[in-house]
Design a protein around this motif. Structure first.
Motif: not given
Length: 229
Positions: A127-153
Motif C-alpha cells: 500500500a502507498f503510505r502517503f505521509i511517510p513516503h512523501v515525508a522521507a523523499v522531501v526530507t532527503f531532497l531538502l537535506l541533499n540540496t541544502l548540504l551541497v548548496s552550503t558547500a558550494i556557497g
C-alpha cells in the motif's frame, strides 16, 4: 571544518539508527542492496552541472532501497555505492568525503523520518503510505540540496540560499516526480523481482536523459544570453 562536520553527522546518524533497531532482515537487505548497485550505475552516467558539480539520478534507486528496507543498513549501502562511484573520475579527497557523507546523512535522516511516520517496507505492505513516503523523499531532497548548496556557497563565498535557489529551480519538477517514481520502482521489484528491476532501470535511464536534456537547454540559454550581452 564543514566537511568534517558532515562526515561526523553521517557516522552519528548511521550509529543512532543501528542502536535503535540493530536487527537485520536478510531478504529485505538484499532488495535494498540491489538498488544501491543501481545507484552506483546511475552515477556512471552523471551529467555536468554548474560550478564544477555533476548531477545524476542516483538518489532515485537509493530512495527505492530505503522504502524497500527502511533500516540502518541502507546508510552503509548508499555510502559504499557512493564511494565506489566517486573513484570513476579524479577529484580531491575532500570532495569524495563530502559527497559520500552528505548522501549518507540525507538517506539516514530520511530513514528515520520514514519510520517515525509509520512507514513499512513495500515488500511487506504494498500500500502507498502517503505521509511517510512523501515525508522521507522531501526530507532527503531538502537535506541533499541544502548540504551541497552550503558547500558550494562556502567554497565560492556566496550565499548558500542563493546557490540553492539557483540550482534547485530547474530540477524542482523532476524532484517532485521522484515521489511516485520511487514507489513505482519499489512496487515493480516487489511484484516482479528482477524483471521489475530491469523495468525500473529502463525508466530511470529515461529520466536521466530528461535531466541531461534539461541541463543542455539551460547551458544553451545561458550562452545565448552571454552572446547578447
Amino acid at each position: 571544518l564543514y566537511v568534517a562536520t558532515v562526515v561526523l553527522a553521517a557516522l552519528a546518524v548511521g550509529s543512532a539508527l543501528a542502536w535503535h533497531a540493530p536487527m537485520v532482515d536478510i531478504r529485505l537487505f538484499w532488495a535494498s542492496a540491489v538498488f544501491a548497485v543501481l545507484g552506483l550505475a546511475a552515477q556512471a552516467v552523471a551529467h555536468s552541472a554548474k560550478k564544477d558539480t555533476t548531477g545524476s539520478i542516483a538518489f532515485l534507486p537509493f530512495l527505492t532501497g530505503l522504502v524497500l528496507y527502511p533500516a540502518w543498513t541502507t546508510v552503509p549501502l548508499v555510502a559504499a555505492a557512493m564511494l565506489f562511484g566517486e573513484f570513476r573520475k579524479p577529484k580531491p579527497g575532500i570532495k569524495r568525503a563530502f559527497n559520500v557523507a552528505q548522501y549518507s546523512v540525507s538517506v539516514g535522516v530520511a530513514v528515520a523520518v520514514y519510520n517515525w511516520f509509520g512507514g513499512v517496507s513495500v515488500l511487506l505492505d504494498e500500500a502507498f503510505r502517503f505521509i511517510p513516503h512523501v515525508a522521507a523523499v522531501v526530507t532527503f531532497l531538502l537535506l541533499n540540496t541544502l548540504l551541497v548548496s552550503t558547500a558550494i556557497g562556502l567554497s565560492t563565498r556566496t550565499n548558500p540560499i542563493d546557490v540553492w535557489l539557483e540550482h534547485g529551480r530547474s530540477a524542482l519538477l523532476y524532484d517532485i516526480a521522484a515521489i511516485p517514481i520511487v514507489y513505482w520502482c519499489a512496487l515493480f521489484y516487489s511484484r516482479m523481482g528482477w524483471v521489475g528491476v530491469a523495468s525500473g532501470f529502463v525508466g530511470l535511464a529515461g529520466l536521466q536523459q530528461l535531466y541531461m536534456k534539461n541541463r543542455l537547454l539551460g547551458i544553451a540559454y545561458e550562452e545565448t544570453l552571454e552572446l547578447l550581452v
